[in-house]
Design a protein around this motif. Structure first.
Motif, PDB file in Angstrom:
ATOM      1  N   ASP A 532       0.932  -1.285   0.085  1.00 34.09           N
ATOM      2  CA  ASP A 532       0.102   0.090   0.006  1.00 34.09           C
ATOM      3  C   ASP A 532       0.680   1.361   0.068  1.00 34.09           C
ATOM      4  OD1 ASP A 532      -2.378  -1.451   0.194  1.00 34.09           O
ATOM      5  OD2 ASP A 532      -2.293  -1.704   2.279  1.00 34.09           O
ATOM      6  N   ALA A 533       2.116   1.101  -0.054  1.00 36.90           N
ATOM      7  CA  ALA A 533       3.124   2.301   0.016  1.00 36.90           C
ATOM      8  C   ALA A 533       2.725   2.958  -1.112  1.00 36.90           C
ATOM      9  CB  ALA A 533       4.630   1.579   0.093  1.00 36.90           C
ATOM     10  N   ASP A 534       3.145   4.750  -1.032  1.00 36.98           N
ATOM     11  CA  ASP A 534       2.981   5.322  -1.865  1.00 36.98           C
ATOM     12  C   ASP A 534       4.139   5.307  -3.096  1.00 36.98           C
ATOM     13  OD1 ASP A 534       0.659   7.108  -1.072  1.00 36.98           O
ATOM     14  OD2 ASP A 534       2.158   7.519   0.623  1.00 36.98           O
ATOM     15  N   ARG A 535       5.053   4.841  -2.467  1.00 31.46           N
ATOM     16  CA  ARG A 535       6.263   4.584  -3.701  1.00 31.46           C
ATOM     17  C   ARG A 535       7.275   3.449  -3.013  1.00 31.46           C
ATOM     18  NH1 ARG A 535       7.961   8.721  -1.904  1.00 31.46           N
ATOM     19  NH2 ARG A 535       7.179  10.130  -3.769  1.00 31.46           N
ATOM     20  N   ILE A 536       7.429   2.546  -3.896  1.00 37.94           N
ATOM     21  CA  ILE A 536       8.140   1.718  -3.501  1.00 37.94           C
ATOM     22  C   ILE A 536       9.546   1.476  -4.430  1.00 37.94           C
ATOM     23  CG2 ILE A 536       8.458  -1.230  -3.722  1.00 37.94           C
ATOM     24  CD1 ILE A 536       5.669  -1.199  -3.411  1.00 37.94           C
ATOM     25  N   ILE A 537      10.719   1.340  -3.564  1.00 33.25           N
ATOM     26  CA  ILE A 537      12.146   1.629  -4.239  1.00 33.25           C
ATOM     27  C   ILE A 537      12.546  -0.047  -4.001  1.00 33.25           C
ATOM     28  CG2 ILE A 537      14.389   2.500  -4.134  1.00 33.25           C
ATOM     29  CD1 ILE A 537      13.030   5.091  -2.683  1.00 33.25           C
ATOM     30  N   VAL A 538      13.016  -0.459  -5.176  1.00 36.76           N
ATOM     31  CA  VAL A 538      13.540  -1.826  -5.343  1.00 36.76           C
ATOM     32  C   VAL A 538      14.968  -1.752  -5.665  1.00 36.76           C
ATOM     33  CG1 VAL A 538      13.453  -4.036  -6.375  1.00 36.76           C
ATOM     34  CG2 VAL A 538      11.360  -2.679  -6.535  1.00 36.76           C
ATOM     35  N   LEU A 539      15.701  -2.171  -4.459  1.00 35.93           N
ATOM     36  CA  LEU A 539      17.236  -2.195  -4.540  1.00 35.93           C
ATOM     37  C   LEU A 539      17.864  -3.471  -5.121  1.00 35.93           C
ATOM     38  CD1 LEU A 539      18.313  -0.260  -1.405  1.00 35.93           C
ATOM     39  CD2 LEU A 539      18.261   0.537  -3.475  1.00 35.93           C
ATOM     40  N   GLU A 540      18.804  -3.588  -5.753  1.00 33.49           N
ATOM     41  CA  GLU A 540      19.497  -4.733  -6.043  1.00 33.49           C
ATOM     42  C   GLU A 540      20.992  -4.430  -6.377  1.00 33.49           C
ATOM     43  OE1 GLU A 540      19.191  -8.407  -9.310  1.00 33.49           O
ATOM     44  OE2 GLU A 540      18.549  -6.260 -10.104  1.00 33.49           O
ATOM     45  N   ASN A 541      21.988  -4.941  -5.551  1.00 27.37           N
ATOM     46  CA  ASN A 541      23.192  -4.803  -5.641  1.00 27.37           C
ATOM     47  C   ASN A 541      23.554  -3.164  -5.481  1.00 27.37           C
ATOM     48  OD1 ASN A 541      23.724  -7.487  -6.023  1.00 27.37           O
ATOM     49  ND2 ASN A 541      23.479  -7.104  -8.310  1.00 27.37           N
ATOM     50  N   GLY A 542      22.802  -2.832  -4.396  1.00 25.56           N
ATOM     51  CA  GLY A 542      23.197  -1.226  -4.053  1.00 25.56           C
ATOM     52  C   GLY A 542      22.749  -0.312  -4.966  1.00 25.56           C
ATOM     53  N   ARG A 543      22.159  -0.727  -5.901  1.00 23.18           N
ATOM     54  CA  ARG A 543      21.391   0.094  -6.926  1.00 23.18           C
ATOM     55  C   ARG A 543      19.846   0.132  -6.866  1.00 23.18           C
ATOM     56  NH1 ARG A 543      25.711   1.556 -10.559  1.00 23.18           N
ATOM     57  NH2 ARG A 543      27.508   0.233 -10.269  1.00 23.18           N
ATOM     58  N   ILE A 544      19.284   1.238  -7.571  1.00 22.53           N
ATOM     59  CA  ILE A 544      17.963   1.419  -7.827  1.00 22.53           C
ATOM     60  C   ILE A 544      17.520   0.586  -9.046  1.00 22.53           C
ATOM     61  CG2 ILE A 544      15.574   2.914  -8.017  1.00 22.53           C
ATOM     62  CD1 ILE A 544      16.883   4.886  -6.213  1.00 22.53           C
ATOM     63  N   ALA A 545      16.696  -0.651  -8.863  1.00 17.78           N
ATOM     64  CA  ALA A 545      16.268  -1.474  -9.923  1.00 17.78           C
ATOM     65  C   ALA A 545      15.017  -1.176 -10.357  1.00 17.78           C
ATOM     66  CB  ALA A 545      16.541  -2.905  -9.537  1.00 17.78           C
ATOM     67  N   GLY A 546      14.226  -0.352  -9.470  1.00 17.17           N
ATOM     68  CA  GLY A 546      12.915   0.012 -10.099  1.00 17.17           C
ATOM     69  C   GLY A 546      12.427   1.039  -9.013  1.00 17.17           C
ATOM     70  N   MET A 547      11.379   1.998  -9.369  1.00 15.03           N
ATOM     71  CA  MET A 547      10.644   2.680  -8.315  1.00 15.03           C
ATOM     72  C   MET A 547       9.181   2.934  -8.990  1.00 15.03           C
ATOM     73  SD  MET A 547      11.725   6.572  -6.977  1.00 15.03           S
ATOM     74  CE  MET A 547      13.516   6.268  -6.957  1.00 15.03           C
ATOM     75  N   GLY A 548       8.240   2.928  -8.173  1.00 16.16           N
ATOM     76  CA  GLY A 548       6.871   3.085  -8.471  1.00 16.16           C
ATOM     77  C   GLY A 548       5.946   2.174  -7.565  1.00 16.16           C
ATOM     78  N   THR A 549       4.601   2.403  -7.763  1.00 17.93           N
ATOM     79  CA  THR A 549       3.702   1.573  -6.843  1.00 17.93           C
ATOM     80  C   THR A 549       3.706   0.450  -7.310  1.00 17.93           C
ATOM     81  OG1 THR A 549       1.840   1.922  -8.581  1.00 17.93           O
ATOM     82  CG2 THR A 549       2.092   3.806  -7.039  1.00 17.93           C
ATOM     83  N   HIS A 550       3.029  -0.570  -6.343  1.00 12.92           N
ATOM     84  CA  HIS A 550       3.029  -1.611  -6.308  1.00 12.92           C
ATOM     85  C   HIS A 550       2.525  -2.425  -7.694  1.00 12.92           C
ATOM     86  CE1 HIS A 550       2.246  -6.069  -5.297  1.00 12.92           C
ATOM     87  NE2 HIS A 550       0.818  -5.986  -5.669  1.00 12.92           N
ATOM     88  N   GLU A 551       1.324  -1.837  -8.192  1.00 11.18           N
ATOM     89  CA  GLU A 551       0.796  -2.220  -9.655  1.00 11.18           C
ATOM     90  C   GLU A 551       1.778  -1.952 -10.668  1.00 11.18           C
ATOM     91  OE1 GLU A 551      -0.802  -0.558  -7.332  1.00 11.18           O
ATOM     92  OE2 GLU A 551      -2.231  -1.823  -6.455  1.00 11.18           O
ATOM     93  N   GLU A 552       2.455  -0.597 -10.726  1.00 11.99           N
ATOM     94  CA  GLU A 552       3.548  -0.332 -11.535  1.00 11.99           C
ATOM     95  C   GLU A 552       4.731  -1.309 -11.800  1.00 11.99           C
ATOM     96  OE1 GLU A 552       2.429   4.584 -11.287  1.00 11.99           O
ATOM     97  OE2 GLU A 552       4.361   3.639 -10.579  1.00 11.99           O
TER      98      GLU A 552
END
Length: 574
Positions: A532-552
């Motif tokens: 339910d977060a407004d923004r989800i940041i996906v981290l992989e090996n110390g880098r941002i691999a993705g950013m957005g809502t759950h559905e996006e």
């Protein structure tokens, strides 16, 4: 060692008093053999009883004066040494408080404890000895030689042959013992570390039936300390027999040659008795000096270890002055990169995002992706290698650390509670929190039920480390501690991991209603926690691999989709 002894300057009047009293004590001890010689030669030999009583009275008076001076000197020297220890401990503690986690990692918690306790105790003990003996030993040595020569210069030649042997033995033992004392302290550090790990990790050790292996590890560390301690004591054990042998041989030689001189009429019996006592005082002065040589090497090693802590500069200093209140609840990362000291690869690379008041930002990723590292940069537990982190619109490097941290409600990955009551632990977040504020925070944190079931409620005692509470209870109290603070930024570092799904859902719902005035940053392993977060940041090996809502992210990010599929069914995702 000298650097630490400079702290004694605040006790200069006590030290002056000690030196004066020790001087009085030493002079009284030097005067007693002369009085005794006078009694023997002019009283006992001549049968003059009134003279014996008269000089005997003077001897009692001089002895009493020396005894009083000795007792008061001991009191003042102990007071100065204990005060020095207290001051150094305070200084070490205050200095360590400024360290970032980088310095703690470098020295080690076990070593810091040893340096603050055992090492400072070693310095205290040697200061007591020095204050008593640094004046007494030279006076007794020089005064004893002068008085002995005044009694019979020719007989004093005996000491010319014996003293170099004694001094040479002391210096040799000192040379052999110094390196071993350094090893003793290192082995003590190692034993402290192993013991601490065994006590704090007892549950894991027992769960994996590793008690035999840990006993072997502790026994090995204990034996290593024992072996080097035995070596040190073997070296030091030579000192006393050598000294006693030299002293006794010296007395035999004095009696032998003194008897000859008495026979020849060149010396009186009383003078020979006084001469023997002066020689014993000279020898004991050297023994006292040797005791200093025993203690100084170990204290010097301890002082060096203490100075290493005091000389260690924090990797970054609190030089900021701005107030972090330009944009309430705003958190911004701008091209932030961070590397741990000595690491081959950065832990975080080019992290950029912005979170505003009322928003929930979640960070998710695999183990070792840098989630906890990222949140540890916000309160400046570590310093970012490059880039800018802003809290409330202010660069955290330009604001005071206390100012930045006052805006944050931090719930760490490992719940840490302190010995005391539940109320005291919740008030750790806000010292003047009222009962209503504590109850409200506990209600939001879903802790009210189990607190009310405890015998004393909010006054129930928490044992060291919260050992009498479950993992979930500790997490909820840690969350209540952050909530009662009402900060501008909440940081939850995987703080819901010990909660069941029902409690997790209720807590997140309550938090969303409670934290509309603030920004919320959640680090989580479970997708259900961040959905339910407004923004989800996906981290992989110390880098941002993705950013957005759950559905996006489900539609556009393969890494997030893999994490979601590993935890949820296709129907739940849909």
């Amino acid at each position: 060692m000298i650097k630490l002894l400079r702290h004694l300057s605040v006790y200069k009047w006590l030290i002056a008093a000690v030196l004066g009293l020790v001087f009085i004590q030493s002079m009284s001890e030097l005067f007693l053999p002369t009085l005794m010689a006078d009694i023997v030669d002019n009283g006992v030999v001549l049968g003059d009883t009134p003279y014996i009583w008269k000089i005997g009275g003077w001897m009692l008076l001089v002895s009493a004066l020396g005894a009083i001076a000795s007792v008061v000197a001991s009191y003042y020297s102990s007071k100065a040494a204990m005060g020095l220890g207290r001051d150094i401990r305070r200084k070490v503690f205050n200095h360590v408080e400024k360290f970032s986690l980088q310095e703690f990692d470098e020295i080690g918690t076990a070593s810091l404890i040893t340096r603050t306790t055992n090492d400072i105790t070693q310095v205290q003990q040697v200061v007591v000895m020095m204050l008593r003996m640094v004046v007494s030993a030279p006076i007794m040595l020089v005064g004893g030689i002068i008085m002995a020569v005044s009694k019979d210069a020719k007989l004093s030649l005996v000491m010319v042959f014996t003293m170099p042997v004694l001094i040479g033995s002391i210096l040799l033992i000192f040379y052999k013992g110094m390196p071993l004392f350094q090893t003793v302290q290192k082995r003590l550090d190692r034993l402290n570390l192993v013991l601490r790990e065994n006590l704090t990790g007892i549950r894991v050790i027992r769960a994996f039936n590793r008690e035999p292996e840990e006993k072997v590890r502790l026994t090995q560390a204990n034996m290593e300390l024992t072996d080097v301690s035995i070596k040190v004591n073997k070296v030091m054990a030579f000192m006393m027999p050598v000294m006693m042998l030299v002293m006794n041989l010296t007395v035999v030689a004095i009696i032998w040659f003194g008897g000859i001189r008495i026979d020849n009429g060149a010396m009186q019996i009383g003078d020979l008795m006084a001469f023997i006592q002066y020689v014993m005082q000279i020898m004991f002065a050297l023994v006292m000096a040797s005791m200093m040589f025993v203690m100084i090497p170990r204290a010097a090693v301890s002082a060096k270890r203490i100075n290493e802590v005091l000389n260690m500069k924090p990797s970054f200093l609190d030089e900021g002055t701005l107030k972090a209140d330009r944009e309430q609840g705003m958190l911004e990362f701008e091209h932030v990169t961070f590397s741990y000291p000595g690491a081959e690869e950065p832990a975080l690379v080019d992290i950029s995002f912005k979170a505003k008041k009322g928003e929930v930002t979640a960070i998710i990723g695999g183990t070792g992706s840098g989630k906890s590292t990222l949140v540890n940069l916000i309160p400046r537990f570590y310093e970012a290698s490059s880039g800018v982190i802003r809290v409330n619109g202010v660069d955290i490097k330009e604001a005071a650390q206390s100012e930045v941290r006052s805006k944050i409600g931090f719930v760490p990955q490992k719940s840490m509670l302190f010995t005391g009551t539940i109320a005291e632990n919740i008030r750790f977040g806000k010292q003047d929190a009222t009962q209503d504020e504590m109850e409200h925070a506990a209600r939001i944190a879903q802790a009210e039920d189990f607190i009310s079931q405890m015998k004393d409620g909010f006054e129930a005692e928490i044992e060291q480390g919260g050992s009498n509470l479950s993992g979930g209870q500790k997490q909820r109290l840690s969350i209540a501690r952050a909530l009662v603070r009402k900060p501008d930024l909440y940081i939850f570092d995987d703080s819901f991991s010990a909660l069941d799904f029902k409690t997790d859902a209720k807590l997140r719902k309550a938090l969303k209603e409670e934290t509309t005035h603030a920004t919320m940053l959640i680090v989580a392993q479970r997708v259900s926690t961040v959905v339910d977060a407004d923004r989800i940041i996906v981290l992989e090996n110390g880098r941002i691999a993705g950013m957005g809502t759950h559905e996006e992210l489900l539609e556009t990010n393969e890494v997030y989709r893999e994490i979601a599929l590993s935890q949820l069914s296709e129907e739940e995702i849909a």
